[in-house]
Design a protein around this motif. Structure first.
Motif, PDB file in Angstrom:
ATOM      1  N   UNK A  47      -4.732  -8.568  13.050  1.00  0.00           N
ATOM      2  CA  UNK A  47      -3.853  -7.941  12.066  1.00  0.00           C
ATOM      3  C   UNK A  47      -3.601  -6.478  12.407  1.00  0.00           C
ATOM      4  N   UNK A  48      -4.635  -5.795  12.865  1.00  0.00           N
ATOM      5  CA  UNK A  48      -4.472  -4.396  13.230  1.00  0.00           C
ATOM      6  C   UNK A  48      -3.499  -4.227  14.393  1.00  0.00           C
ATOM      7  N   UNK A  49      -3.642  -5.091  15.399  1.00  0.00           N
ATOM      8  CA  UNK A  49      -2.734  -5.000  16.551  1.00  0.00           C
ATOM      9  C   UNK A  49      -1.300  -5.331  16.144  1.00  0.00           C
ATOM     10  N   UNK A  50      -1.136  -6.345  15.263  1.00  0.00           N
ATOM     11  CA  UNK A  50       0.209  -6.692  14.792  1.00  0.00           C
ATOM     12  C   UNK A  50       0.821  -5.547  13.996  1.00  0.00           C
ATOM     13  N   UNK A  51      -0.018  -4.892  13.163  1.00  0.00           N
ATOM     14  CA  UNK A  51       0.464  -3.749  12.392  1.00  0.00           C
ATOM     15  C   UNK A  51       0.839  -2.598  13.312  1.00  0.00           C
ATOM     16  N   UNK A  52       0.027  -2.422  14.387  1.00  0.00           N
ATOM     17  CA  UNK A  52       0.302  -1.351  15.328  1.00  0.00           C
ATOM     18  C   UNK A  52       1.658  -1.531  16.015  1.00  0.00           C
ATOM     19  N   UNK A  53       2.019  -2.799  16.272  1.00  0.00           N
ATOM     20  CA  UNK A  53       3.266  -3.097  16.980  1.00  0.00           C
ATOM     21  C   UNK A  53       4.434  -3.397  16.040  1.00  0.00           C
ATOM     22  N   UNK A  54       4.210  -3.341  14.748  1.00  0.00           N
ATOM     23  CA  UNK A  54       5.265  -3.678  13.789  1.00  0.00           C
ATOM     24  C   UNK A  54       6.436  -2.709  13.934  1.00  0.00           C
ATOM     25  N   UNK A  55       7.666  -3.272  13.982  1.00  0.00           N
ATOM     26  CA  UNK A  55       8.850  -2.428  14.138  1.00  0.00           C
ATOM     27  C   UNK A  55       8.991  -1.454  12.979  1.00  0.00           C
ATOM     28  N   UNK A  56       8.634  -1.900  11.781  1.00  0.00           N
ATOM     29  CA  UNK A  56       8.737  -1.021  10.625  1.00  0.00           C
ATOM     30  C   UNK A  56       7.832   0.183  10.738  1.00  0.00           C
ATOM     31  N   UNK A  57       6.639  -0.013  11.303  1.00  0.00           N
ATOM     32  CA  UNK A  57       5.732   1.128  11.462  1.00  0.00           C
ATOM     33  C   UNK A  57       6.294   2.125  12.466  1.00  0.00           C
ATOM     34  N   UNK A  58       6.838   1.628  13.566  1.00  0.00           N
ATOM     35  CA  UNK A  58       7.399   2.550  14.566  1.00  0.00           C
ATOM     36  C   UNK A  58       8.564   3.345  13.968  1.00  0.00           C
ATOM     37  N   UNK A  59       9.376   2.686  13.128  1.00  0.00           N
ATOM     38  CA  UNK A  59      10.472   3.394  12.487  1.00  0.00           C
ATOM     39  C   UNK A  59       9.960   4.445  11.506  1.00  0.00           C
ATOM     40  N   UNK A  60       8.932   4.082  10.759  1.00  0.00           N
ATOM     41  CA  UNK A  60       8.372   5.026   9.791  1.00  0.00           C
ATOM     42  C   UNK A  60       7.780   6.250  10.492  1.00  0.00           C
ATOM     43  N   UNK A  61       7.122   6.017  11.621  1.00  0.00           N
ATOM     44  CA  UNK A  61       6.499   7.128  12.335  1.00  0.00           C
ATOM     45  C   UNK A  61       7.545   8.095  12.893  1.00  0.00           C
ATOM     46  N   UNK A  62       8.743   7.573  13.213  1.00  0.00           N
ATOM     47  CA  UNK A  62       9.761   8.431  13.808  1.00  0.00           C
ATOM     48  C   UNK A  62      10.793   8.945  12.828  1.00  0.00           C
ATOM     49  N   UNK A  63      10.691   8.568  11.559  1.00  0.00           N
ATOM     50  CA  UNK A  63      11.727   8.930  10.586  1.00  0.00           C
ATOM     51  C   UNK A  63      11.360  10.215   9.851  1.00  0.00           C
ATOM     52  N   UNK A  64      12.401  10.918   9.388  1.00  0.00           N
ATOM     53  CA  UNK A  64      12.225  12.098   8.545  1.00  0.00           C
ATOM     54  C   UNK A  64      12.270  11.623   7.097  1.00  0.00           C
ATOM     55  N   UNK A  65      11.098  11.302   6.563  1.00  0.00           N
ATOM     56  CA  UNK A  65      11.005  10.613   5.283  1.00  0.00           C
ATOM     57  C   UNK A  65      11.024  11.597   4.116  1.00  0.00           C
ATOM     58  N   UNK A  66      11.490  11.080   2.979  1.00  0.00           N
ATOM     59  CA  UNK A  66      11.519  11.864   1.745  1.00  0.00           C
ATOM     60  C   UNK A  66      11.092  10.972   0.586  1.00  0.00           C
ATOM     61  N   UNK A  67      10.908  11.580  -0.568  1.00  0.00           N
ATOM     62  CA  UNK A  67      10.701  10.834  -1.809  1.00  0.00           C
ATOM     63  C   UNK A  67       9.485   9.935  -1.815  1.00  0.00           C
ATOM     64  N   UNK A  68       9.661   8.804  -2.470  1.00  0.00           N
ATOM     65  CA  UNK A  68       8.554   7.865  -2.634  1.00  0.00           C
ATOM     66  C   UNK A  68       8.070   7.318  -1.307  1.00  0.00           C
ATOM     67  N   UNK A  69       8.958   7.159  -0.342  1.00  0.00           N
ATOM     68  CA  UNK A  69       8.557   6.637   0.966  1.00  0.00           C
ATOM     69  C   UNK A  69       7.656   7.629   1.684  1.00  0.00           C
ATOM     70  N   UNK A  70       7.995   8.920   1.636  1.00  0.00           N
ATOM     71  CA  UNK A  70       7.154   9.928   2.285  1.00  0.00           C
ATOM     72  C   UNK A  70       5.749   9.917   1.683  1.00  0.00           C
ATOM     73  N   UNK A  71       5.676   9.820   0.359  1.00  0.00           N
ATOM     74  CA  UNK A  71       4.358   9.818  -0.286  1.00  0.00           C
ATOM     75  C   UNK A  71       3.560   8.571   0.059  1.00  0.00           C
ATOM     76  N   UNK A  72       4.195   7.414  -0.052  1.00  0.00           N
ATOM     77  CA  UNK A  72       3.461   6.174   0.201  1.00  0.00           C
ATOM     78  C   UNK A  72       3.135   5.994   1.672  1.00  0.00           C
ATOM     79  N   UNK A  73       4.001   6.501   2.564  1.00  0.00           N
ATOM     80  CA  UNK A  73       3.673   6.373   3.985  1.00  0.00           C
ATOM     81  C   UNK A  73       2.518   7.299   4.373  1.00  0.00           C
ATOM     82  N   UNK A  74       2.452   8.477   3.753  1.00  0.00           N
ATOM     83  CA  UNK A  74       1.309   9.352   4.009  1.00  0.00           C
ATOM     84  C   UNK A  74       0.011   8.672   3.577  1.00  0.00           C
ATOM     85  N   UNK A  75       0.058   8.002   2.425  1.00  0.00           N
ATOM     86  CA  UNK A  75      -1.128   7.266   1.966  1.00  0.00           C
ATOM     87  C   UNK A  75      -1.436   6.107   2.894  1.00  0.00           C
ATOM     88  N   UNK A  76      -0.384   5.414   3.369  1.00  0.00           N
ATOM     89  CA  UNK A  76      -0.596   4.278   4.267  1.00  0.00           C
ATOM     90  C   UNK A  76      -1.161   4.733   5.603  1.00  0.00           C
TER      91      UNK A  76
END
Length: 444
Positions: A33-62
């Protein structure tokens, strides 16, 4: 089964093997599960995005949860590896081996405070408030922690990925359609401040631009969790704003199409309008001429006045032609629709005036026809030489063919001739002079 210790009864060899097998399987599942999460396309997008609002807060927690997850996984892996080493010392483990396995597999382990979950260890060792430096937890407790962190991270990653997969591409397609509609609108003069559809188009453009920016920077603001579901990523993207923009653009497109249709058939419609107004003018001219004739030929009759041509409609028709010459289709469209209805009304009004003006002439023509019809009937019966009938016929004819004609007196004269002819024909029939055919000779 040995005597009880601080971790409970000492496990037997079979119990230790089963526990080790179960914990190893859980280790493999967590690692996968950890390796799948590491390679998840959504995670790579989140790491490279300039996030705001609820997404920025929840991604920092994640992200914090993912860091703790890896740290605890390494701690868990080390403990499991040590337990496997103890089990592999000998085929038949000794009592001391089983005691050590029981402690490793069932007993609590000291976990550094840096990897503790939020709120897992409130208060210090002396009862004061603040983070603890360490926590005692079993391998099973570590698995629960890791499962919780994994679900927390996956929920954010899967939801963001679902929104990014659903909305930006659809917004881009709608934006491409919007650019096409803008080009058409510009070609027919539909612009902001000059036509309502131009204002709507400007607002829709601004809404789509804002919507895409918000979706990219804060995708979780457009996520609706599934009610009653605790599965990570359960829910659906909220497309309500996109749907409203799509409906608005469709309304604008229909309006632009209507203006385009005006451009294609405007020349023919203008020609038809000129023809209708020309017929209305000719009808009014005929009515004015007829009115003069009626006033000259008919006495004691009220003849309505005839209005002049519709000057305002002609002026608007000239304006419509100017709009067409200047390609101002957005102005021409509503004006043509108004003119077509009013031109038809004008033609109907002109015809009604002509009918009202010529009504006395129509009455005179009807009386003339009736008088001649009775004369012909009398002649058929051989009574044309009757003096009374001749006198009454001559009196009615003089009135109907004189100018000005008194319609009331002429109608009375025709009725007198009609009654006299009827009386003569009936008398002849009663006197045996042969059956008189009085068909059609009746009181009017």
């Amino acid at each position: 089964m040995g005597p009880a210790g601080p971790t409970g009864p000492v496990m037997s060899r079979e119990e230790a093997d089963r526990a080790l097998e179960r914990l190893t399987a859980e280790h493999e599942a967590v690692e996968s599960s950890l390796l799948a999460l590491q390679d998840h396309a959504g995670r790579r997008l989140l790491e490279g995005a300039d996030l705001t609002g609820i997404t920025a807060r929840r991604w920092a927690e994640a992200e914090e949860a993912i860091t703790r997850l890896w740290n605890v996984f390494e701690h868990y892996s080390g403990a499991l590896e040590k337990a496997q080493e103890v089990r592999e010392r000998r085929r038949w483990p000794s009592r001391d081996d089983l005691g050590e396995l029981t402690r490793l597999l069932r007993g609590p382990r000291t976990v550094p405070g840096s990897v503790l979950p939020e709120g897992a260890a409130p208060g210090g060792a002396d009862g004061s408030e603040g983070p603890r430096l360490a926590e005692e937890v079993t391998l099973g407790g570590l698995v629960e922690w890791m499962n919780g962190w994994y679900a927390q991270a996956l929920d954010v990653v899967a939801a963001a990925d679902s929104v990014w997969s659903a909305l930006p591409a659809r917004i881009d397609m709608l934006a491409a359609e919007l650019r096409r509609v803008r080009s058409l609108a510009h070609s027919v003069g539909v612009r902001p401040g000059e036509h309502p559809a131009g204002d709507d188009l400007e607002r829709t453009t601004e809404e789509l631009t804002a919507l895409r920016g918000e979706v990219v920077s804060d995708p979780l603001a457009f996520w609706t969790p599934a009610g009653g579901s605790s599965a990570p990523g359960g829910g659906r993207p909220d497309t309500s704003r996109y749907d409203r923009a799509a409906r608005q653009l469709e309304d604008i497109r229909r309006e632009i199409d209507a203006v385009l249709n005006v451009r294609q058939d405007s020349e023919q419609r203008l020609m038809n309008l000129r023809d209708v107004l020309s017929r209305a003018d000719r009808t009014l001219a005929e009515a004015r001429e007829a009115r003069g004739e009626v006033l000259a030929k008919i006495a004691a009759s009220e003849v309505p006045a005839v209005s002049g041509p519709a000057t305002a409609l002609h002026e608007q028709l000239t304006a419509a032609a100017e709009y067409r010459r200047r390609s101002q289709w957005h102005r021409l469209s509503p004006l043509l629709e108004s003119l077509e209805q009013r031109a038809d009304d004008e033609l109907d009004r002109a015809r009604a005036q002509l009918a009202a003006v010529t009504a006395p002439l129509a009455v005179r023509a009807e009386l003339r026809g009736r008088l001649d019809a009775y004369k012909a009937k009398v002649a058929q019966q051989g009574m044309a030489g009757d003096r009374m009938l001749i006198e009454r016929y001559d009196a009615a004819r003089r009135m109907l063919w004189s100018a000005p004609c008194d319609l009331r007196a002429a109608e009375d004269a025709v009725l007198r001739y009609q009654h006299a002819a009827q009386d003569v024909l009936l008398a002849r029939q009663d006197g045996g002079g042969g059956p008189a055919r009085a068909e059609g000779v009746a009181d009017s």
